[in-house]
Design a protein around this motif. Sequence first.
Motif, PDB file in Angstrom:
ATOM      1  N   MET A   1      58.181  65.445  54.074  1.00 19.58           N
ATOM      2  CA  MET A   1      57.418  63.723  53.907  1.00 19.58           C
ATOM      3  C   MET A   1      58.385  63.176  53.232  1.00 19.58           C
ATOM      4  O   MET A   1      59.243  63.518  52.834  1.00 19.58           O
ATOM      5  CB  MET A   1      56.491  64.348  52.647  1.00 19.58           C
ATOM      6  CG  MET A   1      56.334  63.221  52.602  1.00 19.58           C
ATOM      7  SD  MET A   1      55.644  62.685  51.335  1.00 19.58           S
ATOM      8  CE  MET A   1      53.689  64.154  51.383  1.00 19.58           C
ATOM      9  N   ASP A   2      58.885  62.484  54.312  1.00 15.45           N
ATOM     10  CA  ASP A   2      60.214  61.239  53.829  1.00 15.45           C
ATOM     11  C   ASP A   2      59.181  60.893  52.564  1.00 15.45           C
ATOM     12  O   ASP A   2      58.426  60.822  52.048  1.00 15.45           O
ATOM     13  CB  ASP A   2      59.918  60.149  54.872  1.00 15.45           C
ATOM     14  CG  ASP A   2      58.359  59.198  55.013  1.00 15.45           C
ATOM     15  OD1 ASP A   2      57.602  59.058  54.495  1.00 15.45           O
ATOM     16  OD2 ASP A   2      58.773  58.155  55.715  1.00 15.45           O
ATOM     17  N   VAL A   3      60.671  59.289  51.922  1.00 15.14           N
ATOM     18  CA  VAL A   3      60.858  59.146  50.525  1.00 15.14           C
ATOM     19  C   VAL A   3      58.844  57.688  50.798  1.00 15.14           C
ATOM     20  O   VAL A   3      59.026  58.281  50.016  1.00 15.14           O
ATOM     21  CB  VAL A   3      61.708  58.305  50.198  1.00 15.14           C
ATOM     22  CG1 VAL A   3      61.662  57.296  48.753  1.00 15.14           C
ATOM     23  CG2 VAL A   3      62.972  59.374  50.430  1.00 15.14           C
TER      24      VAL A   3
ATOM     25  N   GLY B   1      56.209  58.428  52.250  1.00 18.34           N
ATOM     26  CA  GLY B   1      55.365  58.983  52.035  1.00 18.34           C
ATOM     27  C   GLY B   1      55.126  59.020  50.744  1.00 18.34           C
ATOM     28  O   GLY B   1      53.479  59.131  50.639  1.00 18.34           O
ATOM     29  N   LYS B   2      56.365  59.550  50.435  1.00 12.74           N
ATOM     30  CA  LYS B   2      55.794  60.418  48.612  1.00 12.74           C
ATOM     31  C   LYS B   2      55.450  59.142  47.819  1.00 12.74           C
ATOM     32  O   LYS B   2      54.476  59.508  47.231  1.00 12.74           O
ATOM     33  CB  LYS B   2      57.129  60.842  48.030  1.00 12.74           C
ATOM     34  CG  LYS B   2      57.109  61.797  46.869  1.00 12.74           C
ATOM     35  CD  LYS B   2      58.248  62.079  46.360  1.00 12.74           C
ATOM     36  CE  LYS B   2      58.341  62.268  45.036  1.00 12.74           C
ATOM     37  NZ  LYS B   2      57.154  63.287  44.320  1.00 12.74           N
ATOM     38  N   HIS B   3      56.677  58.646  47.787  1.00 19.46           N
ATOM     39  CA  HIS B   3      55.831  56.989  47.070  1.00 19.46           C
ATOM     40  C   HIS B   3      53.818  56.761  47.498  1.00 19.46           C
ATOM     41  O   HIS B   3      52.978  56.356  46.399  1.00 19.46           O
ATOM     42  CB  HIS B   3      56.554  55.915  47.154  1.00 19.46           C
ATOM     43  CG  HIS B   3      57.989  56.179  46.714  1.00 19.46           C
ATOM     44  ND1 HIS B   3      57.921  56.564  45.788  1.00 19.46           N
ATOM     45  CD2 HIS B   3      59.760  55.589  47.297  1.00 19.46           C
ATOM     46  CE1 HIS B   3      59.137  57.286  44.961  1.00 19.46           C
ATOM     47  NE2 HIS B   3      59.808  56.377  46.554  1.00 19.46           N
TER      48      HIS B   3
ATOM     49  N   GLN C   1      51.512  58.882  48.534  1.00 16.72           N
ATOM     50  CA  GLN C   1      50.559  59.322  48.116  1.00 16.72           C
ATOM     51  C   GLN C   1      50.882  58.881  46.227  1.00 16.72           C
ATOM     52  O   GLN C   1      49.379  59.237  45.716  1.00 16.72           O
ATOM     53  CB  GLN C   1      50.852  60.378  48.307  1.00 16.72           C
ATOM     54  CG  GLN C   1      51.115  61.616  49.335  1.00 16.72           C
ATOM     55  CD  GLN C   1      51.396  63.027  49.364  1.00 16.72           C
ATOM     56  OE1 GLN C   1      52.813  63.071  49.277  1.00 16.72           O
ATOM     57  NE2 GLN C   1      50.449  63.411  50.178  1.00 16.72           N
ATOM     58  N   GLN C   2      51.704  58.594  45.580  1.00 20.98           N
ATOM     59  CA  GLN C   2      52.291  58.576  44.259  1.00 20.98           C
ATOM     60  C   GLN C   2      51.337  57.526  44.312  1.00 20.98           C
ATOM     61  O   GLN C   2      50.558  58.005  42.796  1.00 20.98           O
ATOM     62  CB  GLN C   2      52.932  57.965  43.392  1.00 20.98           C
ATOM     63  CG  GLN C   2      53.793  59.459  43.894  1.00 20.98           C
ATOM     64  CD  GLN C   2      55.088  59.510  43.436  1.00 20.98           C
ATOM     65  OE1 GLN C   2      55.457  58.456  43.698  1.00 20.98           O
ATOM     66  NE2 GLN C   2      55.950  59.923  42.370  1.00 20.98           N
TER      67      GLN C   2
ATOM     68  N   LYS D   1      47.315  58.456  44.441  1.00 22.56           N
ATOM     69  CA  LYS D   1      47.228  58.950  43.069  1.00 22.56           C
ATOM     70  C   LYS D   1      46.901  58.437  41.509  1.00 22.56           C
ATOM     71  O   LYS D   1      46.105  58.564  40.800  1.00 22.56           O
ATOM     72  CB  LYS D   1      47.992  60.163  42.854  1.00 22.56           C
ATOM     73  CG  LYS D   1      47.695  61.104  42.160  1.00 22.56           C
ATOM     74  CD  LYS D   1      48.673  62.452  42.304  1.00 22.56           C
ATOM     75  CE  LYS D   1      48.661  63.491  40.872  1.00 22.56           C
ATOM     76  NZ  LYS D   1      49.396  64.741  40.560  1.00 22.56           N
TER      77      LYS D   1
ATOM     78  N   SER E   1      56.235  57.211  37.618  1.00 18.74           N
ATOM     79  CA  SER E   1      56.045  58.569  37.916  1.00 18.74           C
ATOM     80  C   SER E   1      57.275  58.800  38.624  1.00 18.74           C
ATOM     81  O   SER E   1      57.597  59.555  38.600  1.00 18.74           O
ATOM     82  CB  SER E   1      55.456  59.120  38.534  1.00 18.74           C
ATOM     83  OG  SER E   1      55.271  58.369  39.903  1.00 18.74           O
ATOM     84  N   TYR E   2      58.135  57.944  39.117  1.00 18.70           N
ATOM     85  CA  TYR E   2      59.494  58.289  39.736  1.00 18.70           C
ATOM     86  C   TYR E   2      60.623  58.604  38.667  1.00 18.70           C
ATOM     87  O   TYR E   2      61.821  58.803  39.255  1.00 18.70           O
ATOM     88  CB  TYR E   2      60.141  57.033  40.508  1.00 18.70           C
ATOM     89  CG  TYR E   2      61.878  56.526  41.200  1.00 18.70           C
ATOM     90  CD1 TYR E   2      61.277  57.587  42.483  1.00 18.70           C
ATOM     91  CD2 TYR E   2      62.547  56.235  40.362  1.00 18.70           C
ATOM     92  CE1 TYR E   2      62.874  58.200  43.178  1.00 18.70           C
ATOM     93  CE2 TYR E   2      63.976  56.742  41.173  1.00 18.70           C
ATOM     94  CZ  TYR E   2      63.829  57.147  42.185  1.00 18.70           C
ATOM     95  OH  TYR E   2      64.875  57.401  42.924  1.00 18.70           O
TER      96      TYR E   2
ATOM     97  N   ASP F   1      56.572  63.355  38.230  1.00 18.77           N
ATOM     98  CA  ASP F   1      55.008  63.518  39.228  1.00 18.77           C
ATOM     99  C   ASP F   1      54.062  63.747  37.914  1.00 18.77           C
ATOM    100  O   ASP F   1      52.914  63.075  37.767  1.00 18.77           O
ATOM    101  CB  ASP F   1      54.438  64.257  40.667  1.00 18.77           C
ATOM    102  CG  ASP F   1      55.318  64.398  41.666  1.00 18.77           C
ATOM    103  OD1 ASP F   1      55.473  63.296  41.785  1.00 18.77           O
ATOM    104  OD2 ASP F   1      55.909  65.096  42.393  1.00 18.77           O
TER     105      ASP F   1
END
Length: 52
Positions: A1-3, A5-7, A9-10, A13, A24-25, A29
């Motif tokens: 997953m790219d950066v 995409g991760k952010h 998702q965060q 959430k 959270s970075y 998480d």
Amino acid sequence: MDVFGKHAQQLKKTKGDLKTAIQSYNLGDGFIDYVNQRDGHYTKELAINLIV
């Protein structure tokens, strides 16, 4: 997953709470779960309490 995409998702959430997603970075998480178990919104005190 790219950066991005991760952010994304965060942010999902955190239910759109950008400050929690950003923190959270720095804190990991688990910070999102920590905040959600309380009132669900970022505060400086929550961030400090997690690391103390």
